[in-house]
Design a protein around this motif. Structure first.
Motif, PDB file in Angstrom:
ATOM      1  N   GLY A 264       0.821  -1.199   0.000  1.00 53.96           N
ATOM      2  CA  GLY A 264       0.000   0.000   0.000  1.00 53.96           C
ATOM      3  C   GLY A 264       0.859   1.255   0.000  1.00 53.96           C
ATOM      4  N   ALA A 265       0.338   2.315  -0.562  1.00 52.46           N
ATOM      5  CA  ALA A 265       1.046   3.595  -0.580  1.00 52.46           C
ATOM      6  C   ALA A 265       1.103   4.187   0.827  1.00 52.46           C
ATOM      7  CB  ALA A 265       0.354   4.567  -1.528  1.00 52.46           C
ATOM      8  N   TRP A 266       2.151   4.936   1.097  1.00 53.80           N
ATOM      9  CA  TRP A 266       2.350   5.504   2.435  1.00 53.80           C
ATOM     10  C   TRP A 266       1.192   6.406   2.841  1.00 53.80           C
ATOM     11  CZ3 TRP A 266       2.461  10.793   2.739  1.00 53.80           C
ATOM     12  CH2 TRP A 266       2.695  11.489   1.544  1.00 53.80           C
ATOM     13  N   TRP A 267       0.633   7.123   1.862  1.00 53.49           N
ATOM     14  CA  TRP A 267      -0.422   8.093   2.180  1.00 53.49           C
ATOM     15  C   TRP A 267      -1.770   7.429   2.451  1.00 53.49           C
ATOM     16  CZ3 TRP A 267      -3.867   7.072  -1.543  1.00 53.49           C
ATOM     17  CH2 TRP A 267      -3.391   6.668  -2.794  1.00 53.49           C
ATOM     18  N   LEU A 268      -1.888   6.125   2.154  1.00 50.26           N
ATOM     19  CA  LEU A 268      -3.155   5.413   2.365  1.00 50.26           C
ATOM     20  C   LEU A 268      -3.262   4.823   3.762  1.00 50.26           C
ATOM     21  CD1 LEU A 268      -5.791   4.190   1.152  1.00 50.26           C
ATOM     22  CD2 LEU A 268      -4.381   2.266   0.343  1.00 50.26           C
ATOM     23  N   ARG A 269      -2.143   4.674   4.441  1.00 50.83           N
ATOM     24  CA  ARG A 269      -2.135   3.890   5.672  1.00 50.83           C
ATOM     25  C   ARG A 269      -3.084   4.459   6.725  1.00 50.83           C
ATOM     26  NH1 ARG A 269       3.375   1.227   8.091  1.00 50.83           N
ATOM     27  NH2 ARG A 269       2.344  -0.310   9.447  1.00 50.83           N
ATOM     28  N   GLU A 270      -3.108   5.754   6.890  1.00 52.11           N
ATOM     29  CA  GLU A 270      -3.989   6.347   7.899  1.00 52.11           C
ATOM     30  C   GLU A 270      -5.456   6.141   7.540  1.00 52.11           C
ATOM     31  OE1 GLU A 270      -4.819  10.730   9.942  1.00 52.11           O
ATOM     32  OE2 GLU A 270      -2.986  10.371   8.798  1.00 52.11           O
ATOM     33  N   ARG A 271      -5.791   6.274   6.269  1.00 48.39           N
ATOM     34  CA  ARG A 271      -7.176   6.055   5.846  1.00 48.39           C
ATOM     35  C   ARG A 271      -7.572   4.595   6.049  1.00 48.39           C
ATOM     36  NH1 ARG A 271      -7.647   7.935  -0.188  1.00 48.39           N
ATOM     37  NH2 ARG A 271      -9.787   7.178   0.100  1.00 48.39           N
ATOM     38  N   PHE A 272      -6.645   3.680   5.794  1.00 53.28           N
ATOM     39  CA  PHE A 272      -6.958   2.260   5.887  1.00 53.28           C
ATOM     40  C   PHE A 272      -7.208   1.822   7.322  1.00 53.28           C
ATOM     41  CE2 PHE A 272      -5.751  -2.217   6.293  1.00 53.28           C
ATOM     42  CZ  PHE A 272      -6.591  -2.786   5.336  1.00 53.28           C
ATOM     43  N   ALA A 273      -6.719   2.586   8.293  1.00 53.99           N
ATOM     44  CA  ALA A 273      -6.896   2.202   9.701  1.00 53.99           C
ATOM     45  C   ALA A 273      -8.358   2.051  10.080  1.00 53.99           C
ATOM     46  CB  ALA A 273      -6.210   3.232  10.595  1.00 53.99           C
ATOM     47  N   ALA A 274      -9.258   2.657   9.315  1.00 55.06           N
ATOM     48  CA  ALA A 274     -10.688   2.555   9.613  1.00 55.06           C
ATOM     49  C   ALA A 274     -11.283   1.205   9.211  1.00 55.06           C
ATOM     50  CB  ALA A 274     -11.449   3.683   8.907  1.00 55.06           C
ATOM     51  N   VAL A 275     -10.552   0.415   8.437  1.00 51.52           N
ATOM     52  CA  VAL A 275     -11.036  -0.917   8.034  1.00 51.52           C
ATOM     53  C   VAL A 275     -10.815  -1.863   9.206  1.00 51.52           C
ATOM     54  CG1 VAL A 275     -10.826  -2.801   6.373  1.00 51.52           C
ATOM     55  CG2 VAL A 275     -10.482  -0.427   5.627  1.00 51.52           C
ATOM     56  N   ALA A 276     -11.901  -2.298   9.832  1.00 51.03           N
ATOM     57  CA  ALA A 276     -11.786  -3.013  11.105  1.00 51.03           C
ATOM     58  C   ALA A 276     -11.517  -4.506  10.948  1.00 51.03           C
ATOM     59  CB  ALA A 276     -13.073  -2.807  11.911  1.00 51.03           C
ATOM     60  N   ASP A 277     -11.956  -5.115   9.847  1.00 49.49           N
ATOM     61  CA  ASP A 277     -11.879  -6.571   9.691  1.00 49.49           C
ATOM     62  C   ASP A 277     -10.815  -6.908   8.651  1.00 49.49           C
ATOM     63  OD1 ASP A 277     -12.290  -9.276   9.579  1.00 49.49           O
ATOM     64  OD2 ASP A 277     -14.436  -9.161   9.134  1.00 49.49           O
ATOM     65  N   VAL A 278      -9.623  -7.275   9.126  1.00 49.16           N
ATOM     66  CA  VAL A 278      -8.512  -7.615   8.232  1.00 49.16           C
ATOM     67  C   VAL A 278      -8.063  -9.036   8.567  1.00 49.16           C
ATOM     68  CG1 VAL A 278      -6.179  -7.029   7.473  1.00 49.16           C
ATOM     69  CG2 VAL A 278      -7.791  -5.198   8.074  1.00 49.16           C
ATOM     70  N   ARG A 279      -8.231  -9.950   7.638  1.00 48.83           N
ATOM     71  CA  ARG A 279      -7.919 -11.364   7.870  1.00 48.83           C
ATOM     72  C   ARG A 279      -6.731 -11.766   6.996  1.00 48.83           C
ATOM     73  NH1 ARG A 279     -13.861 -14.175   8.886  1.00 48.83           N
ATOM     74  NH2 ARG A 279     -14.880 -12.285   9.674  1.00 48.83           N
ATOM     75  N   LEU A 280      -5.580 -11.914   7.626  1.00 48.49           N
ATOM     76  CA  LEU A 280      -4.341 -12.230   6.931  1.00 48.49           C
ATOM     77  C   LEU A 280      -4.049 -13.722   6.996  1.00 48.49           C
ATOM     78  CD1 LEU A 280      -2.185  -9.233   8.199  1.00 48.49           C
ATOM     79  CD2 LEU A 280      -3.567  -9.377   6.118  1.00 48.49           C
ATOM     80  N   ALA A 281      -3.119 -14.163   6.153  1.00 45.91           N
ATOM     81  CA  ALA A 281      -2.753 -15.580   6.065  1.00 45.91           C
ATOM     82  C   ALA A 281      -4.002 -16.446   5.886  1.00 45.91           C
ATOM     83  CB  ALA A 281      -1.962 -16.016   7.298  1.00 45.91           C
ATOM     84  N   THR A 282      -4.919 -15.956   5.086  1.00 45.29           N
ATOM     85  CA  THR A 282      -6.218 -16.612   4.918  1.00 45.29           C
ATOM     86  C   THR A 282      -6.450 -16.909   3.440  1.00 45.29           C
ATOM     87  OG1 THR A 282      -7.107 -15.463   6.849  1.00 45.29           O
ATOM     88  CG2 THR A 282      -8.693 -16.376   5.291  1.00 45.29           C
ATOM     89  N   HIS A 283      -6.786 -18.154   3.148  1.00 47.15           N
ATOM     90  CA  HIS A 283      -7.012 -18.596   1.782  1.00 47.15           C
ATOM     91  C   HIS A 283      -8.505 -18.824   1.560  1.00 47.15           C
ATOM     92  CE1 HIS A 283      -2.707 -19.582   0.836  1.00 47.15           C
ATOM     93  NE2 HIS A 283      -2.670 -19.573   2.159  1.00 47.15           N
ATOM     94  N   LEU A 284      -8.982 -18.404   0.418  1.00 43.44           N
ATOM     95  CA  LEU A 284     -10.354 -18.671   0.024  1.00 43.44           C
ATOM     96  C   LEU A 284     -10.427 -20.078  -0.565  1.00 43.44           C
ATOM     97  CD1 LEU A 284     -13.228 -17.569  -0.403  1.00 43.44           C
ATOM     98  CD2 LEU A 284     -12.459 -16.679  -2.612  1.00 43.44           C
TER      99      LEU A 284
END
Length: 419
Positions: A264-284
């Motif tokens: 992600g771009a550096w300037w997006l990181r603060e905006r992205f903090a509002a995304v509450a549900d982040v599921r990593l290491a997860t395969h569909l």
């Protein structure tokens, strides 16, 4: 008969057209200018620096900075520009540098005696000695296997969306961990959707604030600025695509699959903090519509298998340059082209000519041959002048023998019989 027909009017197609027009070639360019850029949500910004986002003309007179000055805007290092502004720049560039565009789409490109036959969507036929295929990324969108075949009411690709306000109040799952995924999830959240990220990677990567352009000799030597970011590896990809093409095929394949990965771009990181549900290491694992019009997703994560329900899935999973997705090329022509790597991308020569004489390629399709810079606007500067030089060489070489193109595979059948 035209000297050159260009299929596509994005950054690569317009750059090639500008160089071809400057050399006096009889050309025609088909496509809607900057279509994929204009279709992006209005809240998105360029990830690349303004100085690395120029379209290419022979004199370098019509860069993004020049356009910005005409609009009273400062195109500054470290200050992101809206994608809509960049799309407007492409329109302006086209007006300054190329003959009027034909905005019709092309249905097919077929070999023909003396060159190629190009058919528009409404059936008009054009003959040309050479073709430059610069169709951008949209034909090559990648959808994860479990989602393929599901109707667009359930699943879309991130490139399908001009705006995202239609998802307000809905539950949306965004698959991916790159800029498109993170920015899409941030915009969805800002517009009142319940957005989540589903990503195979075990962490999110973020680009850092770019250092100043003028930062002293030592710092510049340690990590030089390039159009693809700082560092000597990026310097190789950005400045020497011709050398990249000479690397052993396994090395090119490994670099293409791993270099400049999702971030992600550096300037997006603060905006992205509002995304509450982040599921990593997860395969569909699978996806199935429910009786009430939602999607049931089976996933596998760090804690084992689980399931979730969502209203819609947006696959922000990038683009794969596969020749079989270049449907505009006649089937016989596609099958005749030499490919490189397990993904089936076409092999491209020193001046961006394919293995079929007179057929030139630009943009994403050339990335497995020329390296990661061809995935970005920045690569247009390297491509355009060289490709047009190849076109001119081809025209000179075929002028005395009727221009009949033949494949380089040793096949003695005529092009028409192969198409």
């Amino acid at each position: 008969m035209y000297d050159l027909v260009i299929v596509g009017a994005g950054p690569y197609g317009l750059s090639v057209a500008a160089h071809a027009a400057a050399h006096g070639l009889n050309l025609r360019t088909f496509g809607r200018p900057m279509e994929s850029w204009r279709a992006m949500p209005s809240g998105m910004f360029l990830k690349s620096e303004p100085w690395a986002s120029h379209l290419s003309d022979p004199r370098g007179a019509f860069g993004l900075d020049t356009y910005a000055r005409t609009r009273g805007v400062r195109a500054e290092h470290g200050v992101p520009l809206p994608v809509g502004f960049f799309a407007d720049y492409g329109d302006w560039f086209a007006r300054q540098t190329v003959p009027p565009l034909d905005e019709r789409l092309i249905r097919s490109v077929t070999p023909h005696a003396g060159g190629f036959e190009v058919v528009t969507g409404d059936g008009e036929i054009f003959r040309t000695r050479t073709v430059a295929l610069a169709v951008g990324v949209l034909p090559f969108m990648e959808i994860p296997g479990p989602l393929r075949g599901l109707p667009r009411g359930y699943v879309t690709h991130s490139s399908h969306h001009g705006e995202l306000d239609g998802f307000t109040g809905r539950d949306v799952t965004v698959v991916g961990a790159g800029q498109a995924a993170l920015e899409t999830a941030a915009i969805l959240t800002e517009q009142g959707a319940r957005a989540r990220i589903l990503a195979r990677s075990d962490r999110l990567n973020w680009n850092t604030l770019p250092p100043a352009l003028d930062r002293g000799l030592w710092q510049s030597l340690r990590a030089p600025h390039t159009g693809l970011g700082c560092g000597w590896h990026n310097r190789l990809y950005a400045d020497t695509p011709g050398l990249f093409r000479r690397l052993p095929a396994p090395t090119r394949e490994r670099i293409f699959g791993s270099a400049l990965g999702p971030a992600g771009a550096w300037w997006l990181r603060e905006r992205f903090a509002a995304v509450a549900d982040v599921r990593l290491a997860t395969h569909l694992v699978s996806a199935e519509p429910t009786d009430d019009g939602r999607l049931w997703l089976d996933v596998s994560g760090p804690d084992g298998p689980s399931a979730l329900e969502t209203d819609h899935v947006i696959a922000a999973t990038g683009f794969t340059p596969r020749l079989d997705r270049a449907a505009v090329l006649a089937p016989g022509l596609r099958k005749s082209l030499r490919t490189v790597g397990p993904g089936g991308a076409p092999e491209v020569g020193a001046l961006f000519e394919s293995s079929w004489p007179g057929l030139f390629l630009a943009g994403l399709l050339t990335a497995p041959s020329y390296g990661p810079s061809m995935r970005f606007v920045f690569g247009a500067g390297y491509t355009a002048g060289r490709l047009v030089r190849g076109v001119r060489q081809h025209l000179r070489a075929t002028a005395g023998r009727g221009g009949l193109g033949r494949p380089r595979s040793g096949d003695t059948r005529t092009p028409a019989s192969r198409a």
